[in-house]
Design a protein around this motif. Structure first.
Motif, mmCIF file in Angstrom:
data_model
loop_
_atom_site.group_PDB
_atom_site.id
_atom_site.type_symbol
_atom_site.label_atom_id
_atom_site.label_comp_id
_atom_site.label_asym_id
_atom_site.label_seq_id
_atom_site.Cartn_x
_atom_site.Cartn_y
_atom_site.Cartn_z
ATOM 1 N N UNK A 30 0.815 -1.212 0.000
ATOM 2 C CA UNK A 30 0.000 0.000 0.000
ATOM 3 C C UNK A 30 0.847 1.260 0.000
ATOM 4 N N UNK A 31 2.058 1.148 0.550
ATOM 5 C CA UNK A 31 2.903 2.349 0.682
ATOM 6 C C UNK A 31 3.848 2.500 -0.494
ATOM 7 N N UNK A 32 3.527 1.864 -1.593
ATOM 8 C CA UNK A 32 4.441 1.910 -2.744
ATOM 9 C C UNK A 32 4.691 3.360 -3.197
ATOM 10 N N UNK A 33 3.603 4.119 -3.284
ATOM 11 C CA UNK A 33 3.759 5.496 -3.755
ATOM 12 C C UNK A 33 4.580 6.324 -2.782
ATOM 13 N N UNK A 34 4.326 6.093 -1.496
ATOM 14 C CA UNK A 34 5.115 6.799 -0.476
ATOM 15 C C UNK A 34 6.588 6.448 -0.619
ATOM 16 N N UNK A 35 6.846 5.176 -0.905
ATOM 17 C CA UNK A 35 8.234 4.724 -1.060
ATOM 18 C C UNK A 35 8.890 5.420 -2.250
ATOM 19 N N UNK A 36 8.182 5.451 -3.365
ATOM 20 C CA UNK A 36 8.738 6.100 -4.564
ATOM 21 C C UNK A 36 9.019 7.570 -4.292
ATOM 22 N N UNK A 37 8.095 8.171 -3.568
ATOM 23 C CA UNK A 37 8.262 9.595 -3.238
ATOM 24 C C UNK A 37 9.545 9.818 -2.450
ATOM 25 N N UNK A 38 9.778 8.967 -1.472
ATOM 26 C CA UNK A 38 10.959 9.130 -0.622
ATOM 27 C C UNK A 38 12.235 8.786 -1.368
ATOM 28 N N UNK A 39 12.160 7.812 -2.237
ATOM 29 C CA UNK A 39 13.352 7.470 -3.032
ATOM 30 C C UNK A 39 13.722 8.650 -3.932
ATOM 31 N N UNK A 40 12.716 9.214 -4.580
ATOM 32 C CA UNK A 40 12.978 10.354 -5.462
ATOM 33 C C UNK A 40 13.536 11.530 -4.671
ATOM 34 N N UNK A 41 12.954 11.772 -3.522
ATOM 35 C CA UNK A 41 13.385 12.898 -2.701
ATOM 36 C C UNK A 41 14.832 12.698 -2.255
ATOM 37 N N UNK A 42 15.143 11.473 -1.845
ATOM 38 C CA UNK A 42 16.507 11.184 -1.379
ATOM 39 C C UNK A 42 17.507 11.347 -2.507
ATOM 40 N N UNK A 43 17.121 10.958 -3.705
ATOM 41 C CA UNK A 43 18.057 11.075 -4.835
ATOM 42 C C UNK A 43 18.270 12.533 -5.224
ATOM 43 N N UNK A 44 17.189 13.302 -5.187
ATOM 44 C CA UNK A 44 17.314 14.728 -5.486
ATOM 45 C C UNK A 44 18.219 15.394 -4.468
ATOM 46 N N UNK A 45 18.010 14.992 -3.225
ATOM 47 C CA UNK A 45 18.827 15.554 -2.147
ATOM 48 C C UNK A 45 20.292 15.207 -2.364
ATOM 49 N N UNK B 70 12.238 -1.506 0.025
ATOM 50 C CA UNK B 70 12.282 -0.838 -1.283
ATOM 51 C C UNK B 70 13.148 0.408 -1.227
ATOM 52 N N UNK B 71 12.948 1.215 -0.207
ATOM 53 C CA UNK B 71 13.693 2.474 -0.110
ATOM 54 C C UNK B 71 15.178 2.196 0.099
ATOM 55 N N UNK B 72 15.485 1.297 1.031
ATOM 56 C CA UNK B 72 16.895 1.037 1.362
ATOM 57 C C UNK B 72 17.640 0.449 0.167
ATOM 58 N N UNK C 41 10.321 4.942 7.160
ATOM 59 C CA UNK C 41 11.231 5.285 6.064
ATOM 60 C C UNK C 41 11.883 6.644 6.333
ATOM 61 N N UNK C 42 11.095 7.569 6.853
ATOM 62 C CA UNK C 42 11.650 8.890 7.170
ATOM 63 C C UNK C 42 12.727 8.784 8.248
ATOM 64 N N UNK C 43 12.462 7.941 9.234
ATOM 65 C CA UNK C 43 13.444 7.754 10.305
ATOM 66 C C UNK C 43 14.743 7.174 9.737
ATOM 67 N N UNK C 44 14.589 6.201 8.847
ATOM 68 C CA UNK C 44 15.774 5.595 8.218
ATOM 69 C C UNK C 44 16.556 6.649 7.437
ATOM 70 N N UNK C 45 15.832 7.453 6.653
ATOM 71 C CA UNK C 45 16.498 8.458 5.836
ATOM 72 C C UNK C 45 17.189 9.503 6.722
#
Lengths: 365, 425
Positions: B152-167, B254-256, B413-417
């Motif tokens: 269910x959190x797939x979209x949230x995961x993609x969002x965080x992956x994209x954000x982390x890469x941009x960062x 997924x994020x890690x 995921x936010x805590x991990x990031x």
């Protein structure tokens, strides 16, 4: 108008029912039943009784046991008990002439001939027998043509093939005469061919004869069960239907594919423990503990809202809250640390008070 | 037909019991003859095609391919062993097969329970030409259908992956907040660069000002410890806590892995039930999902110490240990708190629990009667106990996330990031 139209069909039906009841119920004592010796309808047999009386024959219509003076007894429809039949058989053995016009009567020892499609039409039957008493009778008209199987030593008259409409045989010192049906003796048919002559010949061969005609059994009376009244074919058809139902049930009962079983996962709400604790508190009337928890929770929530440490005292919280709201510090302190409620109603009031205080502080800050 | 025979009996000129017997015998003979004139069900070729993998609440289709071995038209019924929780549109089908022909029937699936389904038995019924008799047989046709937990959190995961890469790209051009600690490259100074990042040695060698750029560390290990004990069986929002935890595991994996770290799984209750070694290959999320899709909570006490010992023995490298469990006071006090120092010493521990919004709602409700008042008190007490538990866990150095369903995975995921960006890993 619409309402009238709506009710019109029902009114017509009701009027039809009333009319039908009036017609069926009218007619005085004339029952209109077939073979009724008191009925003047076409199917009745009152003409037979009247004809015999016109010939000065002593005719009685009653269902009492025949007396020794009775010479002939006519059974149009057998609704008798076994005791009555035994009495009639004894009377016949003693010399009476018993005329049974009901082929379904237990007094009839002869089987009915196989019905055929032709049997449904009127028949004109010649005598074809050498019974002395019937020599005067040439032929009769038998509307239903219900014939009987002739079995020696009986003699069959008015025959069609091997079967006869009239079968007679001696019974002791008397005579048993069985007719295929009483159709020729009805008011409608008595005048046809030699039907009337046959009736007189059978029942009153001499003017001194005393004839007893059994009245029809009272509707709903009699001794026949519903099963007796139902035709054997219908009974067998019902049995066949029952078998059909069983076969259908068996056919349907063969399951196409076995039921699929699967483990059922645990179905318990995560909050069930909290709800259970609440019920236990209520059952144990733990009002003191409950109100303490409620007030302590309110104190912590207000302290957090006002930036105080969670373990701030009631007085500290009350003072800080009073500075932000319209309530006095004593009032707030009373809401956060009042006495134990006396009953559940007081507990609810205390809980509502604590919650209202939280909301008031939240709105004020 | 047996009912029609009643009319025959009714019209029969002979009204005797044996007429029924004759009628029944005739019927029986016709039905048996009809059944045996149908080909044996074993001769009918039947194949089943399952979708293989379906997500929970997803939709799929089962296809049955049936071939008529005979030279005349055939009516065949089939019934498949599809479990009720797969919610098949129908598990039975009636097929009219042309001579030597092949027909395919399908039925829809919408599973409401995850796990491994193994439909094996397929019942085949072949009707006779008159449809009065039939032959039936069960065929063994083993198949496997995997129903995976819904991500269910797939979209949230993609969002965080994209954000982390941009960062991360931003880190290369200008030092942002936080940032990695692994040296990446030297480049010319820009106006947004912090002066403390200037590499004076490199600057001395050239005529331009040179700064060091860093990136977030990669190839770090994230070990997810999934509690599948009794406390995870309770349903929150109509779904067991375990299923909410599965979603968090999938998101963090997924994020890690997409950010270059290695994620692994240890699922346990009173013993270790599944282990997936850390990895960052593309298929790692699939491996983790495959390892846990059959997990169901067992009504046993979770053995945290055993799980930690097993994890430490197998994976010695420093890692982010993420424990997904319930933060009920009693099991945490009795079992988790004594065992936590085992891992908190050498690893970074994150403990995530699923908060029940129903209890929050009860605690904040204005009671209208005595029953609700007592329940509110019980809810406040439970939340207070939970708060104490969280405080104790934090006191032992663990990062604790206590979030309701739907927020657990993103917060984890936010805590991990955050831990990664601050270089605590």
């Amino acid at each position: 108008m619409t309402r009238t139209r709506r009710w019109l069909p029902w009114m017509v039906i009701a009027a039809g029912i009333v009319l039908a009841v009036a017609i069926a119920g009218g007619g005085g004592n004339d029952t209109g039943r077939s073979y009724d010796p008191t009925s003047t309808s076409t199917g009745g047999t009152k003409a037979l009784v009247d004809s015999l009386r016109a010939l000065d024959v002593d005719v009685t219509v009653d269902d009492s046991a025949p007396t020794p003076r009775t010479t002939a007894l006519l059974v149009l429809v057998d609704g008798m008990s076994d005791a009555q039949r035994r009495a009639i058989s004894a009377w016949t053995d003693a010399g009476g002439t018993l005329v049974v016009a009901d082929p379904d009567s237990p007094l009839n020892p002869f089987r009915a001939a196989r019905p055929s499609i032709l049997g449904a039409v009127q028949r004109d039957l010649d005598r074809h027998c050498d019974v002395a008493a019937l020599r005067q009778v040439g032929h009769v008209v038998v509307p239903a043509a219900n014939l009987l199987r002739v079995r020696p030593p009986a003699t069959g008259c008015f025959t069609s093939g091997a079967d006869a409409w009239l079968v007679t045989q001696p019974e002791g010192r008397g005579t048993l005469v069985v007719l295929g049906d009483a159709g020729p003796f009805t008011n409608e048919s008595l005048g046809d061919a030699d039907n009337g002559l046959l009736a007189v010949t059978l029942l009153a061969p001499t003017p001194s004869a005393r004839v007893q005609v059994l009245p029809l059994p009272v509707p709903g009376g009699g001794h026949k069960t519903l099963g007796d009244l139902v035709s054997p074919n219908i009974k067998l058809a019902l049995v066949q239907l029952a078998i059909a139902f069983v076969l259908y049930a068996l056919w349907r009962s063969r399951r196409l594919g076995r039921p699929v079983l699967e483990p059922k996962p645990v179905q318990i709400a995560g909050s069930e423990l909290v709800a259970a604790v609440g019920r236990l508190l209520q059952r144990g009337h733990a009002r003191g503990r409950a109100v303490e928890v409620l007030r302590d929770g309110a104190r912590r929530a207000i302290a957090q809202r006002l930036g105080l440490p969670p373990d701030a005292s009631v007085r500290t919280v009350a003072d800080a809250a009073a500075a932000r709201t319209t309530r006095s510090a004593d009032d707030i302190a009373a809401a956060l640390a009042g006495p134990e409620p006396a009953d559940d109603r007081a507990l609810v009031a205390a809980a509502q008070e604590a919650e209202a205080l939280i909301r008031e502080v939240r709105d004020a800050v | 037909m047996a009912a029609v025979a009643a009319i025959v009996v009714l019209l029969s000129p002979v009204a005797a019991g044996w007429t029924i017997l004759v009628v029944e015998l005739v019927l029986l003979g016709v039905a048996v003859g009809d059944a045996f004139s149908a080909p044996a069900p074993g001769r009918v070729d039947v194949e089943r095609e399952l979708p293989g993998v379906l997500p929970l609440d997803g939709e799929g289709e089962v296809a049955w391919r049936v071939r008529n071995p005979s030279t005349r038209r055939l009516t065949v019924w089939i019934a498949d062993e599809l479990a009720p929780s797969l919610h098949p549109t129908t598990r039975r089908a009636r097929l009219s097969l042309p001579a030597n022909g092949r027909v395919t029937a399908t039925t829809g699936l919408r599973p409401s329970r995850r796990g491994r389904f193994t439909p094996t038995e397929l019942t085949v019924r072949v009707e006779g030409p008159l449809g009065l008799g039939a032959r039936q047989r069960r065929r063994q046709l083993p198949g496997v259908l995997r129903v995976y937990p819904p991500f269910k959190s797939r979209q949230e995961a993609e969002l965080r992956i994209d954000r982390a890469r941009i960062l991360e790209v931003g880190l290369r051009s200008a030092r942002g907040q936080g940032g990695g600690t692994e040296f990446d490259a030297l480049r010319e100074y820009g106006v947004d660069d912090e002066s403390r990042r200037i590499d004076w040695a490199a600057t001395a060698r050239t005529t331009k000002v040179i700064v060091r750029t860093y990136r977030a560390e990669r190839n770090q290990t994230v070990l997810l410890l999934l509690d599948a004990g009794r406390t995870m069986a309770g349903q929150v929002d109509g779904v067991p806590r375990l299923d909410h935890a599965l979603d968090a595991v999938m998101m963090l994996t997924a994020v890690a892995t997409r950010l270059g770290d290695r994620a692994g799984l240890v699922a346990f209750d009173e013993s270790v039930r599944a282990v997936v070694g850390p990895g960052h290959a593309r298929g790692q999320l699939g491996r983790v999902t495959e390892a846990m899709y059959t997990l169901e909570p067992r009504l046993v006490e979770s053995n945290y110490r055993g799980a930690f010992t097993h994890t430490l023995a197998r994976f010695r490298r420093r890692a982010l240990l993420v424990l997904l469990t319930d933060l009920s006071e009693a099991p945490v006090e009795e079992s988790l708190l004594p065992a936590l120092p085992l891992v908190a010493r050498d690893h970074l521990a994150v403990i995530a629990g699923i908060r029940d919004p129903q209890v929050d709602e009860w605690a904040a409700a204005v009671p209208a009667n005595a029953g609700e008042a007592y329940r509110t008190a019980a809810a406040i007490e439970a939340l207070e106990a939970r708060r104490r538990t969280v405080a104790r866990l934090r006191g032992l150095g663990a990062t604790v996330i206590d979030a309701p369903p739907g927020r657990l995975a993103p917060q984890l995921a936010d805590a991990y990031l955050h831990l990664k960006a601050t270089g605590r890993l």
